[in-house]
Each structure stands twice: as structure tokens, then as C-alpha cells.
Design an enzyme around this catalytic site. Structure first.
Site, PDB file in Angstrom:
ATOM      1  CD  GLU A 151       3.459  30.997  42.490  1.00 42.68           C
ATOM      2  OE1 GLU A 151       2.482  30.458  43.020  1.00 42.68           O
ATOM      3  OE2 GLU A 151       3.414  32.112  41.965  1.00 42.68           O
ATOM      4  CG  HIS A 202      -6.550  29.406  43.498  1.00 42.15           C
ATOM      5  ND1 HIS A 202      -5.984  29.167  42.280  1.00 42.15           N
ATOM      6  CD2 HIS A 202      -5.566  29.883  44.296  1.00 42.15           C
ATOM      7  CE1 HIS A 202      -4.697  29.506  42.325  1.00 42.15           C
ATOM      8  NE2 HIS A 202      -4.420  29.940  43.534  1.00 42.15           N
ATOM      9  CG  ASN A 226      -0.643  24.914  46.369  1.00 43.91           C
ATOM     10  OD1 ASN A 226      -0.303  23.909  46.985  1.00 43.91           O
ATOM     11  ND2 ASN A 226      -1.263  25.927  46.936  1.00 43.91           N
ATOM     12  CG  ASP A 227       0.561  27.919  40.831  1.00 38.34           C
ATOM     13  OD1 ASP A 227      -0.217  27.320  40.076  1.00 38.34           O
ATOM     14  OD2 ASP A 227       0.240  28.933  41.465  1.00 38.34           O
ATOM     15  NE  ARG A 254      -0.641  35.394  45.668  1.00 33.08           N
ATOM     16  CZ  ARG A 254      -1.094  34.168  45.504  1.00 33.08           C
ATOM     17  NH1 ARG A 254      -0.252  33.160  45.449  1.00 33.08           N
ATOM     18  NH2 ARG A 254      -2.389  33.936  45.407  1.00 33.08           N
ATOM     19  CB  CYS A 268       3.311  29.783  51.192  1.00 34.55           C
ATOM     20  SG  CYS A 268       3.855  30.400  49.618  1.00 34.55           S
TER      21      CYS A 268
HETATM   22  C1  PEP Z   1       1.180  28.093  45.468  1.00 32.95           C
HETATM   23  O1  PEP Z   1       1.097  28.114  44.237  1.00 32.95           O
HETATM   24  O2  PEP Z   1       1.694  27.164  46.122  1.00 32.95           O
HETATM   25  C2  PEP Z   1       0.641  29.217  46.258  1.00 32.95           C
HETATM   26  C3  PEP Z   1       0.841  29.315  47.541  1.00 32.95           C
HETATM   27  O3  PEP Z   1      -0.118  30.130  45.597  1.00 32.95           O
HETATM   28  P1  PEP Z   1      -1.625  29.816  45.147  1.00 32.95           P
HETATM   29  O4  PEP Z   1      -2.055  28.523  45.774  1.00 32.95           O
HETATM   30  O5  PEP Z   1      -2.445  30.968  45.576  1.00 32.95           O
HETATM   31  O6  PEP Z   1      -1.497  29.717  43.663  1.00 32.95           O
HETATM   32 MG    MG Z   2       0.546  29.928  43.218  1.00 32.39          MG
END
Ligand code: PEP
Ligand code: MG
Length: 430
Positions: free
Chosen positions: A276, A32, A299-300, A176, A347
């Protein structure tokens, strides 16, 4: 700024105008902290041996976020080279921004929606500036990093959320709810203290379902702020439909509490699940049926599908966004969401990378959400593609068997090779 480690609150509170770069000993590329630095346009190089550069204090240092090079005491020649590079990148970026009034549609007229990921209330202004069609993801937890007392303060949260909705000027804003835990731990919550493995621990919706006091305070503030606006609420790290049922039950309670206090609130916000973890993708049909919209947090999803810690720089070689398994999961989610006519937004960071744009379009993604400063490059990329080519690219990629093959095929299509239809993307920061 040189540091052993960066935590998300460090990057969230700093301004690009005051910090020219981050150099750290630990920290992964999709942590992050890193993605906030990226969203703010601050170069960030991790995994650096501080011993080697310990004498850099007080000296001129160049941090090249594109190559990962750190140059201490550069020669005049090197300095001039970097000055030229900086001027060129700035000019290229300004050219991209000139297209902000154009719509995001492919050469053959296929329309896409580009939304923004925002991490602070003030980021909302850059959403308008970069021509986003709304906010696809507001990571609300960053608000609390400077001031954890806010967790228990419905009134102040309400004022902040209300201000944000006003600043969005009618554009849809997706809140979120708190995604705490993992690399965003707070000492004040014993649920996440001393976890043996925080990324697999009390994170996201799991924390909120345990701390309904914190959850309901935020929900009441959002519901109140959203009165009279198009309100969208998104829930992180859903892995089982039971969790979403619990979410709905708690929202109902939050509404009843507001009603008892004679406070007006949004009666029917749109509710979305974040996909995720692989289990969520495998039940995408159920989640699509029961939610108003879905968001793919890649990402997750990459982290949990490959079992690789996204914050661990030592393992970043094994973090494969082009893994065939991840691509199949994206495809599966899109198909199930379409079956139940529910929109999906992508996202994760891949939404901001032009390399992935044709593949994602070809897989059926229609909604992208990324940091505002990447919207111009994604729009430029979209406008140079045709839907037909994107479908071909996706079809071919689904036949490839390794992450490396997929990555090199995408790069080939982006940068061009003989005998193939390619698309050009003329911004160097890819
Ligand atoms: C993700 O996991 O892709 C996401 C958008 O959330 P974050 O990056 O805040 O975990
Ligand atoms: Mg995430």
C-alpha cells in the site's frame, strides 16, 4: 442523513434499508466511510455547503450519488424521472445477478478469480449471494467500532471469527488484521491520540507492532478460529521486510501461548503482505519471496504514491487512480509476484470499476477483490473481454504519459469509438 462529517463507524453500523442517502460537508470519495457506503449501496455525496441546504429539513430531497446533485423539493416531473431511473438501475442490476452461476472467464477462456471485500461478519452471506469465490479482504477493524472492549477479548473475537469461517462454507477467507489509525482512530489508544498527521502516523502494522498485546489477542483468536479451515492472514501497511519478520516472530509467540494453554490452533496459516506504500512495491521481490500471497491495496497506494489524503474532499481533484506511476507500480508488483510464483489480489476500489478491468487483466492481474455488490458487473465485464485485447490495452496505456490521457483512453475503450475493438458494459453505475 445530513452530517458535517461521516466517520467509518457511522457507515459501518447503518443499514441501506434504513438510510436512503448520506450528505456531508467534508469527507473524500475513497475515505473508509465512503467506500463502506458504496459497498452497502447507499448514495453518498460529500463536499456539500450545508448553508445552502439548511432549509431542507422536513422536505423531500433527492440525492443523486451518480452526479452528486442534491435536489430539494423536486417537481413532480423530476420525481418521476428519478423513479424511472431507479427502476431501470434495479432491473439492470437484477439482470447482472442472473449471471452469478457463470464463471469469470474472458471470451478466449482466460480464467479469473473474483473475491469479495467484506467489512462485517454478516456481509459473508452476500458473498455467496453474489457468486464470489471467497473473501479476499475482511477489514476486521470494523468489528471493533461498535464495541472497543472487543480489542482485549480473545474469547469473543474467537467466536466471531469462527462463526464467519462457518458462514463462508469452505470458501477461502482472508482476515486482514486490525488496520487502525488514519481515519480509523480510537481514543482508547494513546498511540494514535493527537497525531499531527494520522495518515502518516501510527497506522496499520506500525500500531500493531507497538501494541503487541492488542495484536496477539487478535492473532490468537484468528489462529484458534482457523483450526480445521483454510486460513489466510493479511498484514496492512507493510513498508519494510523487518516489519514482516516481526509479524512472524509475534505469530510464533501467539502459537506458543496457545500451546501452553492446550488450545488447538491452525499451525500453518497462509501469510500475506498488503502493498500500500511505494516502498513495499519497490521491495515486492523480497515481500513475494517471504510471503504466501500479496494484496495490492490501491486505495492507499494511490494516496501514498501521490501524497494525497484520500479522505480530503478538497484534494480529490488530485487523486488520480489512472496515474502512470500507479499503473507502473501495479505492473511491477505483478511481475515480481509471478517471478516467485505467489498470487496477488487487487483489493482497492479500482477492482470494482469496470473501467479498469481490461487494463488490470492486461497487466497480469488474475485475482480481483471488491465489495460483493460489484462482483456481477465485474464478471459481466470480464466475460466480454478477450485476453488479447486486454494485453493490447495495457501495452498502449504503458506508453501514455498523463493520468487524463489514460482515463480518457479507458473510457473510450469502455464506451466505444469508431475503428476500435471496444467492450460494452451496460450498467450505468460505473
Ligand atoms: C486499500 O488501501 O486499497 C485497501 C483495500 O485497504 P483499505 O481501503 O481498507 O485501506
Ligand atoms: Mg488500505
Amino acid at each position: 442523513m445530513f452530517a458535517k462529517e461521516l466517520i467509518p463507524s457511522d457507515t459501518a453500523s447503518l443499514q441501506a434499508t434504513k438510510i436512503s442517502a448520506f450528505v456531508t460537508q467534508t469527507g473524500g470519495g475513497t475515505s473508509h466511510a465512503a467506500l463502506i457506503a458504496r459497498a452497502k449501496g447507499i448514495p453518498y455525496v460529500a463536499s456539500v455547503d450545508m448553508e445552502i441546504i439548511k432549509n431542507a429539513k422536513g422536505k423531500c430531497v433527492i440525492v443523486d450519488g451518480l452526479t452528486g446533485d442534491i435536489i430539494v423539493n423536486p417537481s413532480n416531473l423530476t420525481l418521476e424521472k428519478y423513479e424511472r431511473l431507479r427502476t431501470r438501475l434495479t432491473q439492470q442490476y437484477q439482470q447482472l445477478e442472473n449471471d452469478r452461476h457463470l464463471c469469470a472467464e474472458t471470451l478466449d477462456g482466460y480464467p479469473l478469480s473474483l473475491y469479495a471485500n467484506v467489512n462485517t461478519a454478516s456481509d459473508i452471506d452476500s458473498v455467496h449471494h453474489h457468486g464470489a469465490q471467497g473473501i479476499g479482504l475482511f477489514r476486521s477493524e470494523f468489528l471493533f467500532m461498535q464495541d472497543p472492549t472487543l480489542f482485549f477479548d480473545e474469547e469473543r473475537q474467537y467466536l466471531i471469527y469462527h462463526q464467519m469461517l462457518k458462514r463462508a462454507k469452505g470458501l477461502p477467507l482472508t482476515f486482514r488484521v486490525l488496520d487502525l489509525g488514519g481515519d480509523k482512530c480510537f481514543d482508547i489508544f494513546e498511540e494514535m491520540a493527537k497525531e499531527p498527521n494520522p495518515v502518516l502516523g501510527c497506522r496499520g502494522i506500525r500500531f500493531l507492532l507497538r501494541r503487541t498485546d492488542v495484536f496477539k489477542t487478535q492473532l490468537r483468536a484468528i489462529l484458534r478460529a482457523g483450526h480445521g479451515y483454510a486460513l489466510r492472514i493479511l498484514f496492512p501497511l507493510i513498508s519494510d521486510i523487518h516489519e514482516f519478520h516481526e509479524v512472524k516472530r509475534i505469530i510464533k509467540e501467539a502459537k506458543e501461548e496457545l500451546k501452553a494453554r492446550h488450545i488447538s490452533y491452525h499451525e500453518q496459516p497462509l501469510l500475506g503482505c498488503m502493498l500500500e506504500v511505494p516502498s513495499a512495491v519497490l521491495i515486492a521481490d523480497t515481500l513475494a519471496q517471504e510471503s504466501d500471497f500479496l494484496a495490492l491495496g490501491t486505495n492507499d497506494l494511490i494516496q501514498y504514491t501521490l501524497g494525497i489524503d484520500r479522505s480530503n474532499p478538497g484534494m480529490s481533484d488530485f487523486y488520480y487512480p489512472t496515474h502512470p506511476g500507479v499503473i507502473r507500480m501495479i505492473k511491477m508488483t505483478i511481475l515480481e509476484a509471478k517471478r516467485f510464483q505467489k498470487p496477488v489480489t487487487i483489493c482497492g476500489e479500482i477492482a470494482s470499476n469496470p473501467l479498469f478491468t481490461p487494463l488490470l487483466i492486461g497487466l497480469g492481474v488474475q485475482n480481483f477483490s471488491c465489495a460483493p455488490r460489484f462482483i456481477p458487473i465485474i464478471k459481466r465485464t470480464v466475460r466480454r473481454l478477450s485476453l488479447l485485447d486486454c494485453c493490447d490495452i495495457a501495452e498502449h496505456i504503458l506508453t501514455l504519459r498523463t493520468s487524463a490521457e489514460i482515463a480518457s483512453y479507458l473510457a473510450e475503450r469502455l464506451h466505444g469509438s469508431a475503428g476500435q475493438t471496444t467492450f460494452k458494459c451496460d450498467f450505468e453505475e460505473v
